[in-house]
Motif scaffolding. Structure first.
Motif, PDB file in Angstrom:
ATOM      1  N   SER A   1       9.781   6.412   8.993  1.00 26.79           N
ATOM      2  CA  SER A   1      10.975   5.787   8.415  1.00 26.79           C
ATOM      3  C   SER A   1      11.165   4.373   8.955  1.00 26.79           C
TER       4      SER A   1
ATOM      5  N   ASN B   1      10.421   0.075   9.106  1.00 23.70           N
ATOM      6  CA  ASN B   1      10.669  -0.974   8.111  1.00 23.70           C
ATOM      7  C   ASN B   1       9.430  -1.673   7.586  1.00 23.70           C
ATOM      8  N   GLY B   2       8.246  -1.225   8.008  1.00 22.62           N
ATOM      9  CA  GLY B   2       7.030  -1.846   7.509  1.00 22.62           C
ATOM     10  C   GLY B   2       6.739  -3.183   8.153  1.00 22.62           C
TER      11      GLY B   2
ATOM     12  N   GLY C   1       5.283   2.335   8.244  1.00 29.95           N
ATOM     13  CA  GLY C   1       6.384   2.594   7.331  1.00 29.95           C
ATOM     14  C   GLY C   1       6.324   1.720   6.085  1.00 29.95           C
ATOM     15  N   LYS C   2       7.049   2.138   5.047  1.00 29.36           N
ATOM     16  CA  LYS C   2       7.129   1.395   3.769  1.00 29.36           C
ATOM     17  C   LYS C   2       5.757   1.167   3.138  1.00 29.36           C
TER      18      LYS C   2
ATOM     19  N   TYR D   1       2.930   0.461   4.641  1.00 33.14           N
ATOM     20  CA  TYR D   1       2.063  -0.450   5.403  1.00 33.14           C
ATOM     21  C   TYR D   1       1.272   0.294   6.481  1.00 33.14           C
TER      22      TYR D   1
ATOM     23  N   LYS E   1      -1.338  -2.116   2.053  1.00 35.35           N
ATOM     24  CA  LYS E   1       0.005  -1.852   1.513  1.00 35.35           C
ATOM     25  C   LYS E   1      -0.180  -0.906   0.338  1.00 35.35           C
ATOM     26  N   ASN E   2       0.340   0.322   0.498  1.00 37.25           N
ATOM     27  CA  ASN E   2       0.156   1.354  -0.529  1.00 37.25           C
ATOM     28  C   ASN E   2      -1.326   1.512  -0.891  1.00 37.25           C
TER      29      ASN E   2
END
Length: 380
Positions: free
Chosen positions: A248, A250-251, A320-321, A323, A367-368
């Motif tokens: 969780s 913030n990337g 997170g996010k 990354y 990223k993703n």
């Protein structure tokens, strides 16, 4: 005047001619078809032979890669054990130094106590004789004072004897401990020598395997296939990590262009550059010193920490996010899956696993699951 053949005879002659032509044509067609089939069969056989040869090369290459993995993991294990043995040796030598200092102090203390006891005995003996010689002239008060003095001397002597015995016991115990530590050090040194010999042998085997691999990758098809399979393996592991991820954080979006380098060094291969003319680098390769600390570029959770063919010993961090950062070619992994890490924390030691010719670090940012150019994210 020439006599012309009759129409019946002419028809028969024409029929024979057509029949003969048909037979010759049919024979030619059959011959051409037979040669075509033969040529086609030869082409198919050649394709089959080349495919078989390619499959055989791929199988051989795969076997070599498995050997390389075993050797590199063995080298990593031995180096870890050697570092642990060095640490134990340092601790043991430190204990030996402390014990030797303690023994010196105890021996000095023993000499002082022995000297003190000797003086007390002499004083007691001299005082006792002097008291005996003058006892006829002493009054009761003087006798009482001498009695107290003798009692004091006796107590001092008894205490000194007790102290001396304790010192001797402590000295004996310390000497025994020193012997044990020296024996332990000798065993550690023997173990260290054995491990270093094994390490040297395994490193030699690895070099032999690398030479064979280098010879085999002269076949571009085999090498390209290997690069593609390596990328597939990496994507599969990242996909697994993403499914498990519950981060969780913030990337990295807010840190673009400001991330610290995982280690300082010259960039050997840039993002997108050609990889042996067959593929393109999905990250960057940074020159490193053998055993140099590799640090996390941002806080996160370790979601993969293991050997991955083509990338060696790999650490994958989820920030997170969507990354993730990847650190490959390491010699030793210092963190395991599930560990939390902070920015700048050492997560591995740089090396040359994955079949690299020199120590370096392979670094990716995703990223993703899609690769990013790390140089756009790292601080200038």
């Amino acid at each position: 005047m020439m006599k012309l053949p009759s129409s019946r005879k002419l028809g028969l002659s024409l029929s024979r001619l057509l029949f003969t032509f048909a037979m010759v044509y049919s024979s030619c067609v059959v011959t051409v078809h037979a040669e075509s089939r033969k040529e086609l069969s030869g082409v198919k056989n050649e394709i089959s032979r080349q495919q078989h040869s390619l499959n055989s090369q791929k199988k051989k290459f795969s076997t070599l890669q498995k050997s390389l993995k075993q050797q590199e993991l063995q080298i990593s294990k031995l180096e870890k054990e050697i570092r642990e043995t060095k640490s134990s040796l340092a601790q043991s030598n430190a204990k030996i130094g402390q014990l030797e200092n303690k023994i010196q102090q105890l021996e000095s203390q023993k000499r002082e106590q022995s000297e003190k006891l000797k003086e007390l005995i002499q004083t007691y003996y001299i005082t006792d004789r002097a008291d005996a010689a003058s006892s006829v002239f002493n009054n009761d008060a003087e006798a009482d004072r001498m009695s107290q003095y003798f009692q004091f001397l006796a107590e001092q002597r008894a205490q000194t004897i007790t102290d001396l015995e304790n010192t001797k016991q402590d000295l004996e115990t310390s000497q025994q401990q020193l012997k044990l530590e020296k024996d332990n050090t000798a065993q550690l040194l023997e173990k260290q020598t054995d491990k270093l010999a094994k390490l040297k042998s395994t490193q030699s085997k690895r070099q032999g395997t690398l030479k064979k691999i280098k010879k085999d990758i002269s076949n571009d098809k085999v090498y390209l296939s290997e690069l593609q399979r390596n990328e597939t393996r990496l994507k599969a592991e990242i996909a697994k990590a993403e499914r498990r991820a519950t981060i969780s954080m913030n990337g990295l979006a807010s840190k673009k262009g400001r991330l610290p380098w995982p280690l300082k060094g010259r960039v050997l291969h840039r993002y997108g550059a050609s990889q042996a003319g067959l593929s393109r680098w999905k990250g960057i390769v940074i020159n490193a010193k053998y055993g140099e600390p590799v640090k996390a570029v941002s806080s996160g959770t370790i979601v993969f920490s293991d050997y991955l063919r083509g990338y060696g010993l790999v650490v994958l961090i989820d920030h997170g996010k969507g990354y993730m950062t990847l650190y490959g070619f390491n010699q030793t992994l210092l963190k395991k899956e599930g560990d939390k890490v902070t920015t700048g924390e050492t997560i591995a030691l740089a090396g040359d696993t994955g079949g690299q010719a020199q120590p370096s670090l392979y670094f990716e940012i995703r990223k993703n699951s899609k690769t990013q150019n790390p140089l756009a994210w790292l601080s200038k």
